[in-house]
Write a protein that holds these residues in place. Sequence first.
Motif, PDB file in Angstrom:
ATOM      1  N   CYS A 106       0.832  -1.205   0.000  1.00 38.21           N
ATOM      2  CA  CYS A 106       0.000   0.000   0.000  1.00 38.21           C
ATOM      3  C   CYS A 106       0.867   1.255   0.000  1.00 38.21           C
ATOM      4  O   CYS A 106       0.615   2.204  -0.765  1.00 38.21           O
ATOM      5  CB  CYS A 106      -0.929   0.000   1.214  1.00 38.21           C
ATOM      6  SG  CYS A 106      -2.196  -1.285   1.203  1.00 38.21           S
ATOM      7  N   LYS A 107       1.879   1.242   0.829  1.00 39.98           N
ATOM      8  CA  LYS A 107       2.771   2.395   0.907  1.00 39.98           C
ATOM      9  C   LYS A 107       3.536   2.586  -0.399  1.00 39.98           C
ATOM     10  O   LYS A 107       3.717   3.716  -0.866  1.00 39.98           O
ATOM     11  CB  LYS A 107       3.743   2.202   2.073  1.00 39.98           C
ATOM     12  CG  LYS A 107       4.652   3.380   2.323  1.00 39.98           C
ATOM     13  CD  LYS A 107       5.543   3.135   3.533  1.00 39.98           C
ATOM     14  CE  LYS A 107       6.457   4.317   3.783  1.00 39.98           C
ATOM     15  NZ  LYS A 107       7.345   4.075   4.964  1.00 39.98           N
ATOM     16  N   ARG A 108       3.977   1.494  -1.005  1.00 42.84           N
ATOM     17  CA  ARG A 108       4.727   1.587  -2.255  1.00 42.84           C
ATOM     18  C   ARG A 108       3.855   2.145  -3.380  1.00 42.84           C
ATOM     19  O   ARG A 108       4.275   3.039  -4.129  1.00 42.84           O
ATOM     20  CB  ARG A 108       5.262   0.211  -2.646  1.00 42.84           C
ATOM     21  CG  ARG A 108       6.055   0.192  -3.949  1.00 42.84           C
ATOM     22  CD  ARG A 108       6.407  -1.223  -4.346  1.00 42.84           C
ATOM     23  NE  ARG A 108       5.214  -2.006  -4.633  1.00 42.84           N
ATOM     24  CZ  ARG A 108       4.555  -1.966  -5.788  1.00 42.84           C
ATOM     25  NH1 ARG A 108       4.968  -1.160  -6.774  1.00 42.84           N
ATOM     26  NH2 ARG A 108       3.493  -2.721  -5.977  1.00 42.84           N
ATOM     27  N   ILE A 109       2.622   1.624  -3.519  1.00 43.20           N
ATOM     28  CA  ILE A 109       1.732   2.102  -4.575  1.00 43.20           C
ATOM     29  C   ILE A 109       1.404   3.579  -4.390  1.00 43.20           C
ATOM     30  O   ILE A 109       1.388   4.361  -5.357  1.00 43.20           O
ATOM     31  CB  ILE A 109       0.442   1.255  -4.594  1.00 43.20           C
ATOM     32  CG1 ILE A 109       0.757  -0.190  -4.974  1.00 43.20           C
ATOM     33  CG2 ILE A 109      -0.573   1.836  -5.566  1.00 43.20           C
ATOM     34  CD1 ILE A 109      -0.426  -1.128  -4.827  1.00 43.20           C
ATOM     35  N   LYS A 110       1.165   3.971  -3.161  1.00 44.56           N
ATOM     36  CA  LYS A 110       0.827   5.371  -2.894  1.00 44.56           C
ATOM     37  C   LYS A 110       1.988   6.295  -3.219  1.00 44.56           C
ATOM     38  O   LYS A 110       1.809   7.348  -3.854  1.00 44.56           O
ATOM     39  CB  LYS A 110       0.412   5.521  -1.424  1.00 44.56           C
ATOM     40  CG  LYS A 110      -0.095   6.900  -1.065  1.00 44.56           C
ATOM     41  CD  LYS A 110      -0.605   6.936   0.364  1.00 44.56           C
ATOM     42  CE  LYS A 110      -1.133   8.316   0.715  1.00 44.56           C
ATOM     43  NZ  LYS A 110      -1.661   8.373   2.099  1.00 44.56           N
ATOM     44  N   GLU A 111       3.191   5.914  -2.820  1.00 43.15           N
ATOM     45  CA  GLU A 111       4.355   6.759  -3.089  1.00 43.15           C
ATOM     46  C   GLU A 111       4.651   6.839  -4.582  1.00 43.15           C
ATOM     47  O   GLU A 111       4.977   7.919  -5.100  1.00 43.15           O
ATOM     48  CB  GLU A 111       5.570   6.208  -2.339  1.00 43.15           C
ATOM     49  CG  GLU A 111       5.488   6.369  -0.827  1.00 43.15           C
ATOM     50  CD  GLU A 111       6.683   5.772  -0.120  1.00 43.15           C
ATOM     51  OE1 GLU A 111       7.486   5.099  -0.819  1.00 43.15           O
ATOM     52  OE2 GLU A 111       6.821   5.966   1.100  1.00 43.15           O
ATOM     53  N   ARG A 376      -4.263  -3.529  -0.336  1.00 47.00           N
ATOM     54  CA  ARG A 376      -3.496  -3.053  -1.489  1.00 47.00           C
ATOM     55  C   ARG A 376      -4.345  -2.986  -2.761  1.00 47.00           C
ATOM     56  O   ARG A 376      -4.076  -2.158  -3.637  1.00 47.00           O
ATOM     57  CB  ARG A 376      -2.283  -3.952  -1.722  1.00 47.00           C
ATOM     58  CG  ARG A 376      -2.613  -5.409  -1.973  1.00 47.00           C
ATOM     59  CD  ARG A 376      -1.351  -6.256  -1.992  1.00 47.00           C
ATOM     60  NE  ARG A 376      -1.633  -7.665  -2.218  1.00 47.00           N
ATOM     61  CZ  ARG A 376      -1.960  -8.537  -1.259  1.00 47.00           C
ATOM     62  NH1 ARG A 376      -2.076  -8.110  -0.003  1.00 47.00           N
ATOM     63  NH2 ARG A 376      -2.174  -9.798  -1.553  1.00 47.00           N
ATOM     64  N   PHE A 377      -5.363  -3.832  -2.870  1.00 44.65           N
ATOM     65  CA  PHE A 377      -6.206  -3.799  -4.060  1.00 44.65           C
ATOM     66  C   PHE A 377      -7.067  -2.535  -4.098  1.00 44.65           C
ATOM     67  O   PHE A 377      -7.289  -1.948  -5.165  1.00 44.65           O
ATOM     68  CB  PHE A 377      -7.089  -5.045  -4.116  1.00 44.65           C
ATOM     69  CG  PHE A 377      -6.302  -6.325  -4.256  1.00 44.65           C
ATOM     70  CD1 PHE A 377      -5.588  -6.597  -5.401  1.00 44.65           C
ATOM     71  CD2 PHE A 377      -6.269  -7.251  -3.227  1.00 44.65           C
ATOM     72  CE1 PHE A 377      -4.865  -7.773  -5.536  1.00 44.65           C
ATOM     73  CE2 PHE A 377      -5.551  -8.419  -3.338  1.00 44.65           C
ATOM     74  CZ  PHE A 377      -4.835  -8.681  -4.501  1.00 44.65           C
ATOM     75  N   ASN A 378      -7.564  -2.103  -2.937  1.00 49.37           N
ATOM     76  CA  ASN A 378      -8.310  -0.842  -2.890  1.00 49.37           C
ATOM     77  C   ASN A 378      -7.408   0.352  -3.178  1.00 49.37           C
ATOM     78  O   ASN A 378      -7.818   1.306  -3.847  1.00 49.37           O
ATOM     79  CB  ASN A 378      -8.970  -0.681  -1.523  1.00 49.37           C
ATOM     80  CG  ASN A 378     -10.081  -1.677  -1.284  1.00 49.37           C
ATOM     81  OD1 ASN A 378     -10.693  -2.170  -2.220  1.00 49.37           O
ATOM     82  ND2 ASN A 378     -10.342  -1.993  -0.032  1.00 49.37           N
ATOM     83  N   VAL A 379      -6.179   0.296  -2.669  1.00 46.28           N
ATOM     84  CA  VAL A 379      -5.235   1.391  -2.930  1.00 46.28           C
ATOM     85  C   VAL A 379      -4.902   1.461  -4.415  1.00 46.28           C
ATOM     86  O   VAL A 379      -4.842   2.549  -5.006  1.00 46.28           O
ATOM     87  CB  VAL A 379      -3.967   1.199  -2.082  1.00 46.28           C
ATOM     88  CG1 VAL A 379      -2.923   2.242  -2.438  1.00 46.28           C
ATOM     89  CG2 VAL A 379      -4.294   1.278  -0.601  1.00 46.28           C
TER      90      VAL A 379
END
Length: 517
Positions: A106-111, A376-379
């Motif tokens: 989640c953190k990786r996708i957001k960044e 992570r799928f929602n992110v």
Amino acid sequence: MSIPEQSNANSSLPKQPTNPTSPPNPSPLNTSSPTSTKPPTLNTSNGNINKPKPIELTGFRSALSHTGIPHSVLTYKPKLPSRNWLIFWTLTTSISLSYYYDRRECKRIKEETINKVKDKGNEILKGGSLGLNRKIIVYGAKWPGDEDTDRSLRYFRKYVKPYLVAAGIDYELPTSPLHGSITRQIHSKILKERRQELGLEEIEPQLSLPGILSPEEYKKRELEGGIILVGRASFKEYMEGLKRGYMGKVDSWKWEDEIENKLEKDGIFDDNEPILSESKDLESTVTVEQEKSSNALSSSSSSSSIKSTTGLGFLSKSPIQTSNSTTNIIPSSIPEKYHEPKLPLPEQPPILLLPFINYIGFKQIPYMLLSFFTERFNVKQGSEAALSIINNKIRKFKLEENDLLNFDLNSENFYNSDSKDLINRIELTRKEYYENLKERIKKSKEYENGERQLNSEEEKLGKVISLKELKEERKKKELRWMGNLEGWNIIKPENQVTWDDRWNNWLNVFELPKDDE
């Protein structure tokens, strides 16, 4: 003593009786359990217990023993834990690693997504310091069966908003406290635009100040932005609002006033027997009164005060004030051709359909747990939706593709039993309320007529609830009940998304990435 003499001496001792059924006497030295280690041996010579001989150290262990390391550490031999401990540590480690991996992703996708769009947030706006950035309007309908009306908008704030803020895109979040609120908001907005275009309503004066947009500039900014519909319920309500706004009539309409007019005609606060139904008789009565007012209007059309931008005569007629001061009925004297939709329909802002499922209820606990460990799928879904808006990827809404009318269709399977029983629950609550309301109306009238004094409860309250307050209380409850009933008939799973064949290739939608992409 010789052996025969010893045996004779032993035989001279009295024999103890033996009981074959009695258990054998326990040995005084056998005090340890079968699973315990071998007990230390007793030295009979001096009465001391002999300790086991320590394990002899060899090799590097013998050298390390001179460094001060305890002998028990050097002779430690690891072994596997028990079966129960193995199960416990396996489950705990697996769950912890699943949670850690999910949150790291989640953190990786957001960044990564923020790094892609943050340069757009530093771009100079058109108009410099007085320029306005793009603006997105987000509609989130109330989830059936959930009393938290802000659930869908919180989903947007968590998974889409951070990327829009990084890209410098503004957003607006209209509230939707009831089922059907989005439909009524869109209907009212479109109806106002149509009436102003036809000259049936005056355009509100605009102040010529920096930063204040004219109606044309406001419409242009709205088309450059977009609309986000969170969930299938929002999509259904929005499409129904488009139909009522563009395909309906252009008579003056306000939902709260419509409900208030119905409540004033049902006789609840009169001395007559109350009528608790919205029957066709009530609608026919209102129609007759409108016709009478229209006839009276034609006889007194000389007094005109409404300013018209088109110069049409029927626009300059003033509304008739009826004898009842609580109801001002404006007759419908608009020609029939003005009620027909103007084709082609005006251009609309592009739409983004954001899937959303709200898991509530005991039966959906497994889905809640699965969603907790697959955040992570929602992110990823929110980042793709934001990128589609920021990059302005738009395509036409084509009916033959049949992909958008079935948008998020699976989410309707997660409506709980409370939502499907909404009509019965409202009718039961309404029945109980009106049974109690009769007595409250009676007490208020008796006190206002001087037929009784304050009771103990009213003395503690310090006042008596008047008929006006009861009417206002009843209006709020009926607005909630009627609004939810009307909205549920729009979003219930049995009904499809509202559609008109004339809308084909009219609406624009933001294109999301394919699954294989």
